[in-house]
Design a protein around this motif. Structure first.
Motif, mmCIF file in Angstrom:
data_model
loop_
_atom_site.group_PDB
_atom_site.id
_atom_site.type_symbol
_atom_site.label_atom_id
_atom_site.label_comp_id
_atom_site.label_asym_id
_atom_site.label_seq_id
_atom_site.Cartn_x
_atom_site.Cartn_y
_atom_site.Cartn_z
ATOM 1 N N THR A 208 -56.122 59.416 -50.250
ATOM 2 C CA THR A 208 -54.381 59.209 -49.244
ATOM 3 C C THR A 208 -53.503 59.784 -49.443
ATOM 4 O O THR A 208 -52.205 60.748 -48.876
ATOM 5 N N ALA A 211 -54.161 63.230 -48.969
ATOM 6 C CA ALA A 211 -54.017 63.478 -47.493
ATOM 7 C C ALA A 211 -52.299 63.732 -47.048
ATOM 8 O O ALA A 211 -52.099 63.412 -46.016
ATOM 9 N N LEU A 213 -50.074 61.021 -48.313
ATOM 10 C CA LEU A 213 -50.143 59.564 -47.491
ATOM 11 C C LEU A 213 -49.362 58.683 -48.558
ATOM 12 O O LEU A 213 -50.176 58.948 -50.027
ATOM 13 N N ASP A 217 -46.677 52.768 -47.704
ATOM 14 C CA ASP A 217 -45.398 53.106 -46.179
ATOM 15 C C ASP A 217 -46.848 52.337 -45.117
ATOM 16 O O ASP A 217 -46.438 52.140 -44.078
ATOM 17 N N ILE A 218 -47.962 51.802 -44.999
ATOM 18 C CA ILE A 218 -48.878 51.531 -44.433
ATOM 19 C C ILE A 218 -48.301 50.383 -43.714
ATOM 20 O O ILE A 218 -47.461 48.998 -44.185
ATOM 21 N N ARG A 221 -48.263 49.384 -37.763
ATOM 22 C CA ARG A 221 -48.407 50.199 -36.552
ATOM 23 C C ARG A 221 -48.969 51.582 -36.740
ATOM 24 O O ARG A 221 -49.780 52.712 -36.016
ATOM 25 N N ASN A 222 -48.995 51.941 -37.970
ATOM 26 C CA ASN A 222 -49.422 53.591 -38.539
ATOM 27 C C ASN A 222 -50.914 53.460 -39.803
ATOM 28 O O ASN A 222 -51.509 54.597 -39.581
ATOM 29 N N ARG A 223 -51.271 52.232 -39.884
ATOM 30 C CA ARG A 223 -52.603 52.290 -40.108
ATOM 31 C C ARG A 223 -53.691 53.554 -39.433
ATOM 32 O O ARG A 223 -54.988 53.597 -40.257
ATOM 33 N N LYS A 224 -54.010 53.297 -38.204
ATOM 34 C CA LYS A 224 -54.516 54.673 -37.728
ATOM 35 C C LYS A 224 -54.134 55.674 -38.633
ATOM 36 O O LYS A 224 -55.668 56.111 -38.786
ATOM 37 N N ASP A 225 -53.189 56.227 -39.327
ATOM 38 C CA ASP A 225 -52.867 57.228 -39.788
ATOM 39 C C ASP A 225 -53.768 57.407 -40.777
ATOM 40 O O ASP A 225 -54.084 58.400 -41.428
ATOM 41 N N PHE A 226 -54.088 56.288 -42.179
ATOM 42 C CA PHE A 226 -55.314 55.818 -42.382
ATOM 43 C C PHE A 226 -56.947 55.569 -42.118
ATOM 44 O O PHE A 226 -57.534 55.707 -43.389
ATOM 45 N N ASP A 233 -62.049 49.764 -40.729
ATOM 46 C CA ASP A 233 -60.914 49.180 -39.458
ATOM 47 C C ASP A 233 -60.721 48.128 -40.566
ATOM 48 O O ASP A 233 -59.185 47.782 -40.638
#
Ligand code: HEC
Ligand code: HEC
Length: 410
Positions: A208, A211, A213, A217-218, A221-226, A233
């Motif tokens: 992360t 990348a 990230l 911050d996870i 809503r944004n977890r797919k970015d990780f 999943d």
């Protein structure tokens, strides 16, 4: 015991991932500390090393299913004697600062032991202060005095190493030698062998960062970015919940550890979560010479320790029932797949699912658990009614399972 070689293998696989790998070759002091930690001669009668209650393969805690499934307290070198708490992990604990009162936050931070009483004030290092305890504790390694321990070390196979590290004359000064032993053990506990940062989470963490990230911050809503960075999943969902509605990261923090290590999952503070007493704690049945309160004994945690200190006794009431936030690293590490582990200061909980359920539903009606061991100061702001579904509890458990060191080998 983790040998030198597997560690190097982790490091090769981790490439630049683990903070500890630069120093993977143990120095002399760490090597000495390791020999001391695993030396079964350093008890009376001989047979019990530190590792008896802090086995690496069990996540540096107790390795016995039968004990963990019941009172979760380990017998000492004299097998009829018991202490009163579950052994916490001896790994990732050495980074705890010297116990102090943070005036701004109005809370105590640092120290070792569930109640912080290994403050670090003696040797400037809580892990070193802690190491001076078990050797002389009659319910643990039971040596008669410091000299008995020093004599054993100074006649051991590694006595030369001891003198190499601490000077030719070290064995002539019992006080100095005893402190040197404690400092060496603390150095081992702070070493990259004990803190390898080699879990599945650590690979993900490094990815992360590469990348751009930040795991802090996870959210849901944004977890797919990780995604695609090392956690699947379900584990990612668990981490997101850990950091949001689960509120876990409020105490088991995701920020870097002291010195910029990957997260240690503790902020070294204290809290009363309202865990019930463990009625099977063998301490309740110990003779009055050890436990004068018998079955009425209550584990007051930090407050109990503060009450013994003139300078801090004024803070005792506000800290009754509080215990140190433990690291979550290796909470699921098992010496065999069917090992039963125990969780919490008294080992009341026997699985991660149970403990996560408690966080989620403690305050539900009708009450599903016995009352708190200490009623005072129970935290109702950050746990008790999290409104997580059963499936969300499972996701958090799946995430906790990614914190097991050594999984890099797969
Ligand atoms: C008989 C079992 C037993 C033995 C032997 C033992 N311990 Fe422990 N250890 C415990 C228990 C129980 C606790 C928690 C005690 C408390 O909080 O009051 C503990 C706490 C610790 C902690 C504190 C971790 C933290 O996060 O605060 C460290 C570090 C540790 N032990 C290292 C050692 C070392 C080093 C030795 C050998 C010198 C040792 N232990 C021997 C049972 C044991
Ligand atoms: C308010 C601070 C706080 C929050 C929030 C919190 N914890 Fe804890 N956690 C602690 C403390 C303190 C303990 C030890 C309490 C005791 O033994 O009495 C603990 C113990 C644990 C343990 C047992 C570890 C061991 O080695 O025995 C696990 C597992 C755990 N927490 C997971 C979680 C999870 C998962 C969440 C979120 C659902 C969470 N915690 C939220 C403070 C917190």
């Amino acid at each position: 015991m983790i040998g030198k070689r597997p560690l190097l293998v982790f490091c090769a696989l981790l490439l630049s991932a683990a903070a500890g790998c630069a120093t993977a070759r143990p120095n002399q002091t760490e090597r000495l500390g390791k020999l001391l930690f695993f030396d079964t001669r350093l008890s009376t009668p001989p047979g019990q090393s530190c590792a008896a209650c802090h086995m690496p393969e069990a996540g540096w805690t107790g390795p016995d299913s039968k004990i963990n499934a019941a009172g979760a307290v380990y017998p000492g070198a004299v097998h009829t004697r018991f202490g009163n708490r579950k052994p916490p992990s001896a790994a990732y604990a050495a980074a705890s600062p010297v116990l102090h009162y943070d005036k701004e936050e109005k809370l105590f931070v640092g120290g070792n032991f569930w109640d912080g009483r290994a403050t670090g004030e003696i040797l400037g290092n809580p892990a070193a202060d802690q190491s001076m305890g078990p050797f002389l504790n009659p319910v643990e390694q039971n040596n008669s005095d410091e000299k008995a321990v020093v004599d054993k070390v100074c006649t051991s196979e590694y006595a030369t190493l001891f003198r190499d590290v601490y000077g030719k004359r070290i064995c002539g000064d019992v006080t100095k030698a005893y402190r040197a032993i404690a400092l060496a053990i603390a150095a081992f506990e702070a070493s990259s062998e004990v803190n390898p940062f080699s879990s599945k989470f650590d690979v993900f963490y490094e990815n992360t960062r590469k990348a751009g990230l930040d795991v802090e911050d996870i959210d849901e809503r944004n977890r797919k970015d990780f995604g695609g960075l090392g956690l699947d999943d379900g584990e990612l969902e668990g981490l997101a919940l850990f950091n949001t509605r689960g509120k876990c990261s409020a105490c088991h923090v995701l920020e870097p550890g002291p010195g910029g290590t990957p997260p240690l999952f503790t902020d070294f503070t204290y809290d009363n979560l309202g865990f019930p007493r463990n009625g099977r704690n063998p301490w309740y049945g110990m003779p009055a010479g050890f436990n004068p309160e018998g079955a009425q004994w209550v584990d007051k945690g930090l407050g109990g320790f503060l009450a013994t200190r003139k300078d801090w006794e004024g803070h005792a009431d506000a800290n009754m029932g509080k215990h140190k936030v433990p690291t979550l690293r290796n909470v699921d590490r098992k010496s065999s797949p069917d090992l039963v582990k125990a969780y919490g200061h008294n080992g009341y909980f026997k699985s991660l699912k149970e403990i996560v359920r408690f966080y989620n539903r403690r305050d539900g009606k009708p009450a599903a658990w016995p009352p708190p061991e200490v009623e005072k100061n129970v935290n109702t702001a950050e746990l008790g009614d999290l409104r997580l579904t059963d499936r969300e509890e499972d996701a958090i458990v799946a995430f906790l399972k990614t914190l097991t060191d050594g999984t890099m080998r797969r």
